[in-house]
Design an enzyme around this catalytic site. Structure first.
Site, mmCIF file in Angstrom:
data_model
loop_
_atom_site.group_PDB
_atom_site.id
_atom_site.type_symbol
_atom_site.label_atom_id
_atom_site.label_comp_id
_atom_site.label_asym_id
_atom_site.label_seq_id
_atom_site.Cartn_x
_atom_site.Cartn_y
_atom_site.Cartn_z
ATOM 1 N N TRP A 1 -4.478 -0.085 1.259
ATOM 2 C CA TRP A 1 -5.843 0.606 1.888
ATOM 3 C C TRP A 1 -5.417 0.283 3.482
ATOM 4 O O TRP A 1 -6.129 0.848 4.524
ATOM 5 C CB TRP A 1 -7.039 0.408 1.561
ATOM 6 C CG TRP A 1 -7.437 -1.228 1.687
ATOM 7 C CD1 TRP A 1 -6.841 -2.277 1.532
ATOM 8 C CD2 TRP A 1 -8.968 -1.377 2.152
ATOM 9 N NE1 TRP A 1 -7.757 -3.297 1.874
ATOM 10 C CE2 TRP A 1 -8.836 -2.999 2.366
ATOM 11 C CE3 TRP A 1 -9.949 -0.649 2.533
ATOM 12 C CZ2 TRP A 1 -10.215 -3.533 2.810
ATOM 13 C CZ3 TRP A 1 -11.239 -1.449 2.912
ATOM 14 C CH2 TRP A 1 -11.431 -2.801 3.030
ATOM 15 N N ASP A 2 -4.845 -0.724 3.901
ATOM 16 C CA ASP A 2 -4.445 -1.286 5.116
ATOM 17 C C ASP A 2 -4.169 0.032 5.974
ATOM 18 O O ASP A 2 -4.575 0.144 7.219
ATOM 19 C CB ASP A 2 -3.318 -2.115 5.394
ATOM 20 C CG ASP A 2 -3.710 -3.487 4.411
ATOM 21 O OD1 ASP A 2 -4.211 -3.446 3.309
ATOM 22 O OD2 ASP A 2 -3.449 -4.622 5.199
ATOM 23 N N GLU B 1 -12.098 -9.251 -2.268
ATOM 24 C CA GLU B 1 -11.415 -9.466 -3.482
ATOM 25 C C GLU B 1 -11.685 -10.916 -4.350
ATOM 26 O O GLU B 1 -11.125 -11.261 -5.321
ATOM 27 C CB GLU B 1 -9.924 -9.591 -3.015
ATOM 28 C CG GLU B 1 -9.439 -8.143 -2.709
ATOM 29 C CD GLU B 1 -8.114 -8.067 -2.043
ATOM 30 O OE1 GLU B 1 -7.822 -9.119 -1.427
ATOM 31 O OE2 GLU B 1 -7.542 -7.208 -2.015
ATOM 32 N N LYS C 1 -14.878 -12.763 0.257
ATOM 33 C CA LYS C 1 -13.520 -12.798 0.880
ATOM 34 C C LYS C 1 -13.420 -12.101 2.675
ATOM 35 O O LYS C 1 -13.049 -12.711 3.472
ATOM 36 C CB LYS C 1 -12.369 -12.170 0.203
ATOM 37 C CG LYS C 1 -11.030 -12.644 1.036
ATOM 38 C CD LYS C 1 -9.878 -12.012 0.246
ATOM 39 C CE LYS C 1 -8.746 -12.168 0.900
ATOM 40 N NZ LYS C 1 -7.680 -11.244 0.852
ATOM 41 N N GLN C 2 -14.182 -11.027 2.570
ATOM 42 C CA GLN C 2 -13.949 -10.230 3.751
ATOM 43 C C GLN C 2 -14.904 -9.159 3.897
ATOM 44 O O GLN C 2 -15.889 -9.092 2.996
ATOM 45 C CB GLN C 2 -12.650 -9.721 3.533
ATOM 46 C CG GLN C 2 -12.193 -8.718 2.427
ATOM 47 C CD GLN C 2 -11.067 -8.139 2.558
ATOM 48 O OE1 GLN C 2 -10.157 -8.959 2.583
ATOM 49 N NE2 GLN C 2 -11.024 -6.858 2.448
#
Ligand SMILES: *[C@@H]1O[C@H](CO)[C@@H](O)[C@H](O)[C@H]1NC(C)=O
Ligand SMILES: *[C@@H]1O[C@H](CO)[C@@H](O)[C@H](O)[C@H]1NC(C)=O
Ligand SMILES: *[C@@H]1O[C@H](CO)[C@@H](O)[C@H](O)[C@H]1NC(C)=O
Ligand SMILES: *[C@@H]1O[C@H](CO)[C@@H](O)[C@H](O)[C@H]1NC(C)=O
Ligand SMILES: *[C@@H]1O[C@H](CO)[C@@H](O)[C@H](O)[C@H]1NC(C)=O
Ligand SMILES: *[C@@H]1O[C@H](CO)[C@@H](O)[C@H](O)[C@H]1NC(C)=O
Length: 821
Positions: free
Chosen positions: A389-390, A522, A596-597
């Site tokens: 998905w980056d 994640e 995580k993010q």
């Protein structure tokens, strides 16, 4: 995306990220996975994991102290960039690795890379990568960019080192790496570049100029193409002529049992062990050219062109092609050289992994952007050159605004590999297109299941991310040709079809659930109703309905697509905003649990899910508190954008700083993925997030289905910001932002969609070459074309408040009506 721990199979980051999640959430899993990992990687690596692990435990504390420390831990450049030019990254030595005992060698991980979307190489490395060439078993997660020995790994040596001054410079404006060696006797300049017009060519030029030296001057040359590796079955080298070499290889291990065994054809100029400037000569230039393609005739033709023009047009055509790229779209900030350099570097590295826009001959199919770019991605390193998905969520948005044709190339990759995505959906009893979490040559799932099974199976939001990228492309271009003739509509419709088939009906609630997913965060791998996933799914269905209208779909199909929205999309369960007025990440998310993010905060941007400022602010605060401080760079760019929306400039500025400072490595501005150690390099995902903070954060741009908003603010420590070549509905616009004004200059007007800009109560028609000046503040650009509002743009956002309001009005109205009778 900062993806995953999964993602990084680069030794360090893979270990770090992978372990982190598990430790936190499932100790049992950890043990299990470690055992698995053990099976697959060697004991030495395993020991390193454990070593890292103990260090990392401390980082779970997200107290202020850790945070402040991590912010301060800017790694000072070992090798500083000494150039004052915004487009030149220069030093007097190269980054090295090693120590005094074992000696020092070139650290190719931190070296500059050159590329043109067809081929790329890290300068002075022994490896070249070519777009679309992968070797290894995809099912086992081992498909990776195939390494081609580099004939351009050439180093020149002076006859004497006495008094020698060396300079190494990556010039991003020209797309050339320069090395110059100067003594009283002689100057040697070496240029290495991946030709931006003749894209099959990798060129090394050496220019020798006599100084005070007399007599013959001999410059030694060494080459080191490295070993053949295991990725190709190579034929032996042949010599079609005295001045050329040729080699043919076929991929050793194909991605699937039935996938094409790609070939590579390489022609190059042999490199002698020295070149001599005869006593009668004052100057001498030589060129060593490699030409590489999957088709032999193409490689041969380009090689001949390269040799023919080596002395004349080869270099000028390369420079001119890069000039055009920068003229078509760039961002300038005045008053902050460091920031300008990082912006230029980020754009350069992303662009050099994307196809050349004007090039000789026919371009090969583009195979996607990977977190390490085209110059990285070998076996178990830098995500092996896979697309995640980056690509769509992180690198794509700034590219879309500055170079929409490249955005189309990115989407064309997903369209090209859609076959396996249909199969994937079907195999799981769903319909439409389900894209793999990691994608390489064929589009089958190539995530290493031994490294992260749940990522492979559960991280399904990627299908929504791709659909959202398609939505943004249509919003920016209204490219009906793409929708109708290049499978754009199919991509939008079939991703939406997946989402209408994926949810399950929850009788108790009378709504649909999307269960068993891994959200962008994640650290949580099997959750129900991830709000990000559900929202991106809903947006996909809504937009398919809108597109059905745009393309004038027949009634029956349009009706079917609309039913996906009314039956499923509008009845998708979204975890409710809590009493504390924030969005839980998923059903049952316990507030305070480490993530995580960036995840929930992506609802505000990029998804532009409507919510109150209060909820937006709470989301930012709640999740900032619990986001792993060692999380990936892009996370901080998203917080930066969020705080800018709320006009919290000092918080935004801190997050902006965090989004790049510790990840950029001098002198060539290579980005690393990890906070400590390297992780994946050259992390263009982080660059994409950072550029979004510049463009969508400080620029304040928001691309809606029927208009483009802006609300610019100057980035920290700058006097002005200029955005050249922002493309909207076929027009190209330049924006000049100063402390109190914004000037918009249309440099070319797309005929089909006349534009109008509105600021406050005033509106102006945009005309070519007639700049419009506005006070700095919110403004909105839209087309005035009559039929453009034929289709009703979907409304997105927390409907709760509105619905409640509507109900109250209805009640009031009924009361009034009754009273009147
Ligand atoms: C961390 O930084 C914040 C401001 O950036 C400050 O208020 C706080 O006291 C610092 N905490 C520590 C433990 O240094
Ligand atoms: C130098 O590196 C080698 C190999 O990594 C290591 O074994 C050795 O301890 C290092 N020496 C010093 C002085 O750091
Ligand atoms: C091809 O791949 C296999 C399996 O990885 C490997 O054992 C073999 O050595 C490779 N062949 C060549 C010529 O590199
Ligand atoms: C998710 O939903 C399924 C089906 O209702 C249920 O069996 C499962 O326990 C739920 N998982 C979690 C983590 O709540
Ligand atoms: C606006 O764009 C035109 C080209 O269309 C250019 O000639 C002119 O110099 C620009 N004006 C400003 C103020 O940038
Ligand atoms: C579907 O699109 C049509 C055409 O734009 C629009 O009129 C309709 O309201 C949309 N339906 C839904 C459920 O959003």
């Amino acid at each position: 995306m900062p993806n995953l721990y999964v993602q990084s199979y680069s030794e360090e980051s893979y270990k770090q990220q992978f372990l982190q999640t598990r430790m936190r959430t499932r100790r049992l899993y950890l043990a299990l996975c470690l055992t698995l990992v053990l099976l697959f990687i060697n004991v030495a690596a395993y020991q390193t994991i454990l070593g890292n692990n103990s260090k990392r435990t401390k980082l779970f504390a997200t107290n202020d102290q850790t945070r402040n420390k991590s912010r301060r831990r800017r790694q000072d450049a070992d090798v500083p960039d000494i150039s004052n030019s915004p487009t030149i990254f220069e030093s007097d030595r190269l980054p090295v690795t090693g120590n005094s005992t074992i000696g020092y060698t070139l650290n190719t991980r931190l070296m500059a890379s050159i590329g043109n979307g067809h081929l790329a190489t890290t300068v002075y490395s022994d490896t070249i990568f070519v777009n679309g060439l992968y070797s290894g078993d995809g099912f086992k997660g081992r498909s990776h960019r195939a390494t081609i020995p580099s004939q351009n790994n050439i180093r020149a040596m002076l006859p004497s080192e006495e008094g020698a001054v060396r300079r190494f410079a990556l010039d991003v404006e020209r797309g050339v790496f320069f090395e110059t060696m100067t003594t009283d006797q002689v100057t040697v300049e070496q240029r290495t570049y991946a030709h931006q017009f003749y894209t099959r060519l990798l060129v090394t030029e050496i220019h020798v100029t006599r100084g005070q030296g007399t007599g013959d001057i001999v410059i030694g040359l060494t080459t080191n193409p490295g070993s053949d590796g295991q990725d190709f079955l190579w034929d032996s080298i042949s010599s079609p002529s005295v001045a050329s070499r040729y080699r043919h290889g076929t991929i050793n291990v194909t991605e699937t049992a039935t996938s094409t065994r790609s070939e590579v054809h390489m022609y190059w100029t042999p490199v002698p062990s020295s070149i001599t400037l005869a006593s009668s000569e004052s100057q001498k230039s030589v060129s060593y050219i490699a030409s590489i393609d999957t088709d032999q005739a193409t490689a041969r033709e380009s090689f001949e062109i390269g040799r023919q023009f080596a002395r004349s047009d080869l270099y000028p055509t390369h420079l001119a092609a890069w000039r055009k790229v920068w003229d078509a779209g760039r961002i300038e900030v005045e008053g902050n050289l460091n920031l300008q350099k990082i912006i230029n570097g980020a754009l350069y590295y992303i662009l050099s992994s994307l196809p050349a826009q004007e090039h000789y001959g026919t371009a090969n199919q583009f195979y996607g952007l990977s977190p390490g770019g085209l110059a990285n991605g070998k076996l178990l390193q830098d995500y092996q050159g896979h697309s995640f998905w980056d690509t769509e969520t992180w690198m794509y948005p700034p590219i879309l605004m500055l170079h929409p044709t490249l955005a189309k190339d990115i989407l064309s990759y997903r369209i090209h590999v859609r076959g396996p995505a249909y199969d994937r959906a079907q195999q799981n009893g769903h319909q439409g297109l389900r894209f793999p979490w990691e994608s390489a040559f064929t589009g089958v799932e190539v995530t290493p299941g031994d490294i992260c099974w749940e990522c492979r199976e559960n991280q399904q939001h990627i299908t929504g991310d791709i659909a959202f990228a398609a939505r943004q492309y249509v919003s920016a271009t209204r490219d009906l040709g793409w929708l109708q003739d290049e499978n754009g509509w199919e991509l939008i419709r079939e991703t939406a079809r997946f989402w209408k088939s994926r949810p399950t009906f929850n009788r108790k609630r009378g709504l649909y659930d999307i269960n068993g997913v891994m959200p962008p965060d994640e650290f949580h791998h099997t959750v129900n109703n991830s709000i990000y996933t559900n929202v991106v799914a809903k947006l996909s269905m809504d937009f398919a309905n809108y597109t059905a209208c745009l393309v004038g779909e027949a009634e029956e199909t349009a009706g079917e697509v609309e039913s996906w929205v009314t039956d499923v999309g509008d009845r998708l369960y979204l975890p409710e905003i809590t009493d504390e007025k924030y969005h839980p990440e998923f059903e049952g998310y316990p507030k305070g649990e480490l993530i995580k993010q960036a995840d929930v905060i992506l609802l505000g941007y990029p998804l532009m899910w409507k919510m109150s400022d209060e909820v937006r602010k709470n989301d930012l605060n709640v999740y900032e508190e619990v986001t792993d401080p060692t999380g990936p760079a892009m996370t901080w760019s998203m917080f930066c954008i969020g705080w800018l929306e709320l006009q919290e400039y000092s918080k935004a500025s801190q997050m902006f700083q965090d989004s790049y400072s510790i990840y950029v490595k001098e002198p060539f501005k290579i980005w690393t993925e990890a906070h400590q150690g390297l992780g994946a390099v050259n992390f263009i995902t982080g660059m994409g997030g950072f550029l979004q903070a510049v463009l969508f954060g400080y620029g304040g741009f928001r691309l809606h289905v029927d208009h483009l908003d802006l609300n610019p603010v100057l980035p920290p420590d700058t006097d002005s910001m200029k955005i050249y070549g922002l493309d909207y509905l076929g027009s190209s616009l330049d924006f000049t932002i100063s402390r109190d004004q914004v000037t918009i200059n249309v440099t070319s007007l797309g005929g089909d969609y006349p534009l109008e800009i509105k600021a406050g109560d005033t509106s102006y028609t945009l005309q070519e070459g007639v700049p419009v000046q506005l006070p700095r503040g919110p403004a909105s650009i839209a087309t005035t074309r009559q039929d453009s509002n034929r289709c009703t743009p979907p409304v997105v956002g927390d409907g709760t408040a509105d619905r409640l309001k509507a109900t109250l009005w209805m009640l009031l109205l009924s009361v009034l009506l009754i009273a009147m009778q």
